[in-house]
Motif scaffolding. Structure first.
Motif, short mmCIF file in Angstrom:
data_model
loop_
_atom_site.label_atom_id
_atom_site.label_comp_id
_atom_site.label_asym_id
_atom_site.label_seq_id
_atom_site.Cartn_x
_atom_site.Cartn_y
_atom_site.Cartn_z
N ARG A 166 0.81 -1.22 0.00
CA ARG A 166 0.00 0.00 0.00
C ARG A 166 0.85 1.27 0.00
O ARG A 166 0.31 2.37 -0.05
CB ARG A 166 -0.92 0.01 1.21
N HIS A 167 2.16 1.11 0.09
CA HIS A 167 3.05 2.27 0.17
C HIS A 167 4.21 2.14 -0.81
O HIS A 167 5.37 2.37 -0.46
CB HIS A 167 3.56 2.43 1.61
N LYS A 168 3.89 1.76 -2.04
CA LYS A 168 4.94 1.55 -3.05
C LYS A 168 5.70 2.83 -3.36
O LYS A 168 6.90 2.80 -3.59
CB LYS A 168 4.34 0.94 -4.31
N GLY A 169 5.02 3.96 -3.37
CA GLY A 169 5.69 5.24 -3.60
C GLY A 169 6.72 5.53 -2.52
O GLY A 169 7.81 6.04 -2.80
N LYS A 170 6.39 5.22 -1.28
CA LYS A 170 7.33 5.40 -0.17
C LYS A 170 8.53 4.48 -0.32
O LYS A 170 9.66 4.86 -0.02
CB LYS A 170 6.65 5.11 1.16
N ILE A 171 8.29 3.25 -0.78
CA ILE A 171 9.39 2.31 -1.00
C ILE A 171 10.35 2.87 -2.04
O ILE A 171 11.57 2.81 -1.87
CB ILE A 171 8.85 0.92 -1.40
N ASP A 172 9.80 3.46 -3.10
CA ASP A 172 10.66 4.06 -4.14
C ASP A 172 11.46 5.23 -3.57
O ASP A 172 12.63 5.41 -3.90
CB ASP A 172 9.80 4.52 -5.32
N GLN A 173 10.84 6.04 -2.72
CA GLN A 173 11.55 7.16 -2.08
C GLN A 173 12.69 6.66 -1.22
O GLN A 173 13.81 7.17 -1.30
CB GLN A 173 10.60 7.97 -1.19
N ILE A 174 12.39 5.68 -0.38
CA ILE A 174 13.41 5.14 0.53
C ILE A 174 14.53 4.48 -0.27
O ILE A 174 15.71 4.63 0.05
CB ILE A 174 12.78 4.16 1.54
N SER A 175 14.18 3.77 -1.34
CA SER A 175 15.19 3.13 -2.18
C SER A 175 16.13 4.17 -2.80
O SER A 175 17.35 4.00 -2.79
CB SER A 175 14.54 2.30 -3.29
N ALA A 176 15.55 5.26 -3.30
CA ALA A 176 16.38 6.33 -3.88
C ALA A 176 17.28 6.93 -2.81
O ALA A 176 18.45 7.22 -3.06
CB ALA A 176 15.49 7.40 -4.50
N GLN A 177 16.74 7.10 -1.62
CA GLN A 177 17.53 7.65 -0.52
C GLN A 177 18.69 6.72 -0.16
O GLN A 177 19.82 7.17 0.06
CB GLN A 177 16.62 7.87 0.70
N LEU A 178 18.42 5.42 -0.13
CA LEU A 178 19.47 4.44 0.17
C LEU A 178 20.55 4.41 -0.91
O LEU A 178 21.74 4.32 -0.60
CB LEU A 178 18.86 3.04 0.35
N ILE A 179 20.13 4.48 -2.17
CA ILE A 179 21.09 4.51 -3.28
C ILE A 179 22.03 5.70 -3.10
O ILE A 179 23.25 5.56 -3.18
CB ILE A 179 20.37 4.58 -4.64
N LEU A 180 21.44 6.86 -2.87
CA LEU A 180 22.26 8.07 -2.76
C LEU A 180 23.13 8.03 -1.50
O LEU A 180 24.31 8.40 -1.55
CB LEU A 180 21.38 9.32 -2.76
N GLN A 181 22.58 7.57 -0.39
CA GLN A 181 23.38 7.53 0.84
C GLN A 181 24.55 6.56 0.70
O GLN A 181 25.66 6.86 1.13
CB GLN A 181 22.51 7.15 2.04
N ASN A 182 24.31 5.41 0.05
CA ASN A 182 25.41 4.46 -0.19
C ASN A 182 26.48 5.10 -1.07
O ASN A 182 27.68 4.93 -0.83
CB ASN A 182 24.88 3.18 -0.84
N TYR A 183 26.06 5.82 -2.09
CA TYR A 183 27.00 6.50 -2.99
C TYR A 183 27.80 7.55 -2.22
O TYR A 183 29.03 7.61 -2.33
CB TYR A 183 26.22 7.16 -4.14
N LEU A 184 27.12 8.37 -1.43
CA LEU A 184 27.80 9.42 -0.66
C LEU A 184 28.78 8.83 0.34
O LEU A 184 29.90 9.33 0.51
CB LEU A 184 26.78 10.31 0.07
N ASP A 185 28.37 7.75 1.01
CA ASP A 185 29.24 7.10 2.00
C ASP A 185 30.48 6.52 1.33
O ASP A 185 31.59 6.65 1.85
CB ASP A 185 28.48 6.01 2.75
N ALA A 186 30.30 5.88 0.18
CA ALA A 186 31.43 5.30 -0.54
C ALA A 186 32.38 6.40 -1.00
O ALA A 186 33.61 6.25 -0.94
CB ALA A 186 30.94 4.48 -1.72
N LYS A 187 31.82 7.50 -1.46
CA LYS A 187 32.63 8.63 -1.92
C LYS A 187 33.44 9.21 -0.75
O LYS A 187 34.61 9.54 -0.89
CB LYS A 187 31.71 9.68 -2.53
#
Length: 136
Positions: A111-132
């Protein structure tokens, strides 16, 4: 900025000016590729984006499957339209973690697929920032 590409919905996240913390933006409902690229262009301008990181869905072996082909096509289109560098980033397990986060909040992932997409995008970016940050 990060993009969690999907054919129906696209999750977006952006970092703070120092590139330390990723924050989700509203999910974009995809009506057409042209509309998606226009919406992303507006975000790029409004938020003064300097780089885009697109999540690449790899399988457990690190190989690209059928879904990855759609992402690769999208990345090619985005690179033509965006005036900033576009990188791909391994997004394995981000959707799983996002769904677990939704469940931990006592909500139904279906029921919250849009939220899952938001959180996924946030995780992608946070992983990228942390690796950088680790590379510095």
């Amino acid at each position: 900025m990060s993009v969690d590409f999907g054919e129906r919905r696209v999750g977006i996240a952006i970092s703070d000016p120092l590139g330390v913390i990723a924050q989700p933006l509203p999910t974009i409902e995809v009506k057409s590729n042209a509309q998606l690229l226009r919406d992303l262009g507006e975000i790029i301008q409004k938020k003064a984006v300097v780089r885009i990181v697109v999540g690449m869905p790899l399988n457990l072996k690190g190989e690209r499957g059928k879904t990855a082909q759609a992402v690769e096509k999208f990345v090619r289109q985005l690179r033509k339209k965006a005036a900033v560098p576009v990188e791909i980033w391994d997004e394995r397990f981000t959707s799983v973690v996002a769904e677990q986060t939704i469940r931990a909040m006592g909500k139904s992932p279906s029921r919250h697929k849009g939220k899952i997409d938001q959180i996924s995008a946030q995780l992608i970016l946070q992983n990228y920032l942390d690796a950088k940050a680790l590379r510095r």
